[in-house]
Design a protein around this motif. Sequence first.
Motif, PDB file in Angstrom:
ATOM      1  N   TYR A 210       0.842  -1.195   0.000  1.00  0.00           N
ATOM      2  CA  TYR A 210       0.000   0.000   0.000  1.00  0.00           C
ATOM      3  C   TYR A 210       0.879   1.248   0.000  1.00  0.00           C
ATOM      4  CZ  TYR A 210      -3.319   3.463   1.881  1.00  0.00           C
ATOM      5  OH  TYR A 210      -4.095   4.573   2.088  1.00  0.00           O
ATOM      6  N   ASP A 211       0.516   2.192  -0.841  1.00  0.00           N
ATOM      7  CA  ASP A 211       1.251   3.467  -0.893  1.00  0.00           C
ATOM      8  C   ASP A 211       0.255   4.598  -0.653  1.00  0.00           C
ATOM      9  OD1 ASP A 211       2.722   5.714  -1.415  1.00  0.00           O
ATOM     10  OD2 ASP A 211       3.690   4.911  -3.217  1.00  0.00           O
ATOM     11  N   ALA A 212       0.269   5.147   0.554  1.00  0.00           N
ATOM     12  CA  ALA A 212      -0.713   6.170   0.952  1.00  0.00           C
ATOM     13  C   ALA A 212      -0.609   7.422   0.105  1.00  0.00           C
ATOM     14  CB  ALA A 212      -0.515   6.513   2.430  1.00  0.00           C
ATOM     15  N   SER A 217      -3.861   3.588  -4.738  1.00  0.00           N
ATOM     16  CA  SER A 217      -3.804   2.689  -3.575  1.00  0.00           C
ATOM     17  C   SER A 217      -4.987   2.940  -2.642  1.00  0.00           C
ATOM     18  CB  SER A 217      -2.502   2.905  -2.791  1.00  0.00           C
ATOM     19  OG  SER A 217      -1.553   1.908  -3.077  1.00  0.00           O
ATOM     20  N   ARG A 238       2.360  -1.445   4.226  1.00  0.00           N
ATOM     21  CA  ARG A 238       2.812  -0.409   3.290  1.00  0.00           C
ATOM     22  C   ARG A 238       4.018  -0.892   2.477  1.00  0.00           C
ATOM     23  NH1 ARG A 238       0.476   4.607   4.850  1.00  0.00           N
ATOM     24  NH2 ARG A 238      -0.748   4.328   6.759  1.00  0.00           N
ATOM     25  N   ARG A 239       4.144  -0.326   1.312  1.00  0.00           N
ATOM     26  CA  ARG A 239       5.263  -0.671   0.421  1.00  0.00           C
ATOM     27  C   ARG A 239       6.574  -0.136   1.011  1.00  0.00           C
ATOM     28  NH1 ARG A 239       5.303  -1.973  -5.009  1.00  0.00           N
ATOM     29  NH2 ARG A 239       3.109  -1.488  -5.298  1.00  0.00           N
TER      30      ARG A 239
END
Length: 280
Positions: A210-212, A217, A238-239
């Motif tokens: 996941y990339d906020a 994403s 997260r990534r």
Amino acid sequence: MQLGPTGRPLRDFPEPQPLSTHGPARIIAMVNQKGGVGKTTSTINLGAALAEYGRKVLMVDFDPQGALSAGLGVSSHELDTTVYNVMMERNVHARDAIVPTNVEDVDLLPANIDLSAAEVQLVNEVAREQVLARALRDVADDYDVILIDCQPSLGLLTVNALTAAHGVIIPLIAEFFALRAVALLVETIEKVQDRLNPDLNIDGVLATMYDARTLHSREVVTRLVEAFGDKVFETVIRRTIRFADATVAAEPITSYASNHQGADAYRQLARELIARGGAP
């Protein structure tokens, strides 16, 4: 109140109580027929985090590529006895193949390329979907959690894992094309529930990589929650490049970079899984 990535209020899951006894294990299959979704990474790091909380964990490598074994520093291609022998040879038991890992309270039932032959050979077996379940019965009392890292397909090996399991965790990369494949996976899980394993539950859907910073994403996680509701874990992975670094070092991120947010995320996932009743 601060909202988490899944649009729900951020909760801090309590640190679990220590266990006074171990076993019988709850068996969890980590399944997604799509590759590259963080399935093996999640198996290794969730297992290591559960072990940090005093749980005895067995990880089952159920992919002929042996990525889980390699990720735990075990050269499975050099082993004479693997999960393949346990399944296909009457006189080989799970205990004969299990090896300790460098992670305290984590053992491994390794796999190598031999396992690819099992898919073909199982076709002629009686009760072919239940071979893994029978194999794990011997050792279930020695562990609190057994995690099965499945290969990226919905073939007979994955059906074996689903038949042996009490729960399923679906790791899912936070990208739209990954969402489309899940419908087929859920259909397979429902068939297994209906015909082979009525006790099987979907423990949760885990958003990975996941990339906020990207709208993409965030939108995918929103869609996931629309589709699966409370089945989506509040914990989102997260990534980060640190996961790849830990894989190269053949260590879980919980020991490789103990203070990193990636390690904290898997600890939170372990606490959330226990709080949901998905692990003792």
